[in-house]
Design a protein around this motif. Structure first.
Motif, PDB file in Angstrom:
ATOM      1  N   ASN A   1      -0.591  -8.609  10.878  1.00  6.30           N
ATOM      2  CA  ASN A   1      -2.058  -8.576  10.864  1.00  6.30           C
ATOM      3  C   ASN A   1      -2.564  -7.456   9.953  1.00  6.30           C
ATOM      4  O   ASN A   1      -1.805  -6.572   9.532  1.00  6.30           O
ATOM      5  CB  ASN A   1      -2.628  -8.471  12.282  1.00  6.30           C
ATOM      6  N   GLU A   2      -3.838  -7.523   9.620  1.00  5.52           N
ATOM      7  CA  GLU A   2      -4.410  -6.579   8.657  1.00  5.52           C
ATOM      8  C   GLU A   2      -4.320  -5.142   9.146  1.00  5.52           C
ATOM      9  O   GLU A   2      -4.245  -4.205   8.342  1.00  5.52           O
ATOM     10  CB  GLU A   2      -5.870  -6.937   8.353  1.00  5.52           C
ATOM     11  N   GLN A   3      -4.328  -4.947  10.455  1.00  4.71           N
ATOM     12  CA  GLN A   3      -4.243  -3.600  11.020  1.00  4.71           C
ATOM     13  C   GLN A   3      -2.808  -3.058  11.027  1.00  4.71           C
ATOM     14  O   GLN A   3      -2.582  -1.879  11.286  1.00  4.71           O
ATOM     15  CB  GLN A   3      -4.784  -3.590  12.460  1.00  4.71           C
ATOM     16  N   GLY A   4      -1.829  -3.946  10.772  1.00  4.65           N
ATOM     17  CA  GLY A   4      -0.432  -3.523  10.791  1.00  4.65           C
ATOM     18  C   GLY A   4       0.087  -3.231  12.186  1.00  4.65           C
ATOM     19  O   GLY A   4       1.052  -2.492  12.347  1.00  4.65           O
TER      20      GLY A   4
ATOM     21  N   ALA B   1       1.247 -10.556  -0.395  1.00  6.52           N
ATOM     22  CA  ALA B   1      -0.144 -10.139  -0.604  1.00  6.52           C
ATOM     23  C   ALA B   1      -1.122 -11.257  -0.276  1.00  6.52           C
ATOM     24  O   ALA B   1      -2.274 -11.006   0.092  1.00  6.52           O
ATOM     25  CB  ALA B   1      -0.340  -9.674  -2.045  1.00  6.52           C
ATOM     26  N   ARG B   2      -0.636 -12.507  -0.383  1.00  2.00           N
ATOM     27  CA  ARG B   2      -1.490 -13.654  -0.080  1.00  2.00           C
ATOM     28  C   ARG B   2      -1.292 -14.179   1.335  1.00  2.00           C
ATOM     29  O   ARG B   2      -2.264 -14.506   2.024  1.00  2.00           O
ATOM     30  CB  ARG B   2      -1.220 -14.775  -1.092  1.00  2.00           C
TER      31      ARG B   2
ATOM     32  N   LYS C   1       3.287 -13.356  10.701  1.00  2.00           N
ATOM     33  CA  LYS C   1       2.294 -12.747   9.825  1.00  2.00           C
ATOM     34  C   LYS C   1       1.922 -11.365  10.364  1.00  2.00           C
ATOM     35  O   LYS C   1       1.584 -11.217  11.541  1.00  2.00           O
ATOM     36  CB  LYS C   1       1.049 -13.628   9.725  1.00  2.00           C
TER      37      LYS C   1
ATOM     38  N   ARG D   1       1.030 -12.717   3.912  1.00  2.00           N
ATOM     39  CA  ARG D   1       1.366 -11.669   4.881  1.00  2.00           C
ATOM     40  C   ARG D   1       2.579 -12.029   5.758  1.00  2.00           C
ATOM     41  O   ARG D   1       2.766 -11.460   6.829  1.00  2.00           O
ATOM     42  CB  ARG D   1       0.160 -11.295   5.749  1.00  2.00           C
TER      43      ARG D   1
ATOM     44  N   ASP E   1       0.812  -1.218   0.000  1.00  2.00           N
ATOM     45  CA  ASP E   1       0.000   0.000   0.000  1.00  2.00           C
ATOM     46  C   ASP E   1       0.844   1.265   0.000  1.00  2.00           C
ATOM     47  O   ASP E   1       0.311   2.365   0.134  1.00  2.00           O
ATOM     48  CB  ASP E   1      -0.971  -0.006   1.185  1.00  2.00           C
TER      49      ASP E   1
END
Length: 377
Positions: A132-135, A105-106, A130, A108, A56
């Motif tokens: 997490n989505e929140q970084g 991207a798949r 990994k 993390r 991103d």
């Protein structure tokens, strides 16, 4: 609009925020490709060591005391990402390099190297977890490689992480300074280039030589702190610290011996001779060396559209030299050297090409910075 860089897809809009922000500081320097502008993208980092771009447009950056941070597109630093294990943050040790899985991207997965505290000493280790989505956290963190044996030393940890085109991970590890003769011992991990699978363990196509530990790719290295894949051949190139003189650029090949400390173009810090000379049968010569030393650290090949004349140049940061060095290349030859930013007054720890085609540098300082190098407009 979206585009692909180093196997990852980036959104141009998020990266544009970096370009539009007002720079904290700006300096100008001459170069063979025209005037360069160096801007401060972020500051307030304590001895930053490794840098990786997220899809991103944000950046992951390590701080040697043991913090992993995300640099937002406005240059602000996140709170430390949780889940990083304890590090031995003394001397040259701490949290070191960071890189993304080629399939980040798949899956993390984030990989990081660090000086791991252990019973009886410490050593270079590699972990992965990994993001997490929140970084905000690394989850499921595991250590996938430990340099052995454990040594009580604060010096020469390496340590760069580079994925090759097969998906195997190169790990550079130092000779730990006090154990330099062990760089010639293929049964251990001191002074070697290591190659492992993403989950740990040796790939099946590693060298299978009698007496060699299975993770070892090449031997006879002192302290490799710069590493990058050539963009056309996929060959690993490294930048390695010598002692007084003898910093080297090598292209480590499977099963070969790069000489340290038997052959070197440097001398000891005391002024005494090291080893047997500068050449010996069965030991490889460097592609290029520096004498006097510049103390090379992070390295990156340039592939972007911004400076077409610099295509396939290897950029190397200099710590003691406090500059950025550009080595022009042709195949596996270094054909020239250009010294850039020679009055910047910063120890350059890492070098990365950004998805915008500009160069990004880390300055090694208690108030370290991320610097962006771009052409003058």
């Amino acid at each position: 609009m979206r585009f692909v860089f180093a196997g990852l897809t980036f959104a141009t809009g998020t990266l544009g925020a970096f370009l539009s922000q007002s720079a904290i500081a700006q300096q100008r320097f001459p170069s063979s490709a025209g005037e360069l502008v160096v801007e401060t993208v972020a500051s307030g980092l304590e001895n930053p060591w490794g840098l990786a771009f997220l899809p991103d447009g944000r950046m992951l950056v390590t701080e040697r005391p043991g913090r992993l941070r995300i640099v937002e597109t406005d240059g602000k630093l996140s709170r430390p990402v949780t889940g990083v294990p304890s590090v031995m943050a003394r001397g040259q040790g701490g949290l070191l390099d960071v890189t993304l899985d080629p399939a980040f991207a798949r899956n993390r997965f984030v990989y990081f190297s660090f000086a791991e505290p252990r019973s009886g000493g410490n050593g270079t280790s590699v972990g992965r977890g990994k993001l997490n989505e929140q970084g905000t956290a690394l989850t499921g963190v595991e250590v996938i490689f430990r340099q052995m044996p454990t040594i009580s030393s604060n010096m020469h940890f390496g340590s760069r992480l580079v994925f090759d085109r097969t998906g195997a991970l190169f790990v550079t590890v130092g000779d730990r300074y006090s154990e330099r003769d062990q760089a010639q011992n293929p049964a251990n991990h001191l002074g070697k280039v290591i190659r492992i699978r993403p989950e740990g363990g040796a790939p099946a196509d590693n060298p299978k030589k009698q007496g060699w530990a299975p993770e070892i790719w090449s031997i006879g290295h002192r302290n490799v702190q710069g590493a990058a894949l050539h963009p056309e051949s996929g060959q690993l190139w490294t930048a390695e610290h010598g002692a007084r003189g003898g910093d080297e650029v090598n292209t480590p090949k499977a099963g070969l011996n790069y000489g340290w400390p038997v052959i070197t173009f440097g001398i000891d810090y005391s002024g005494t001779k090291i080893g047997e000379g500068t050449a010996k049968p069965g030991m490889e010569q460097p592609l290029f060396y520096w004498d006097p030393s510049i103390a090379p650290s992070g390295a990156a090949f340039y592939t972007g559209p911004v400076w077409p004349a610099w295509k396939n140049s290897l950029f190397v940061g200099a710590l003691a030299g406090q500059m950025l060095v550009r080595l022009s290349t042709e195949g596996e030859k270094v054909t020239g050297e250009e010294r850039l930013l020679t009055t910047i007054g910063e120890r350059i720890r890492d070098v990365r090409q950004g998805p915008d085609g500009f160069l990004y540098l880390l300055s090694d300082d208690a108030n370290g910075k991320i610097l962006r190098v771009r052409p003058a407009r």
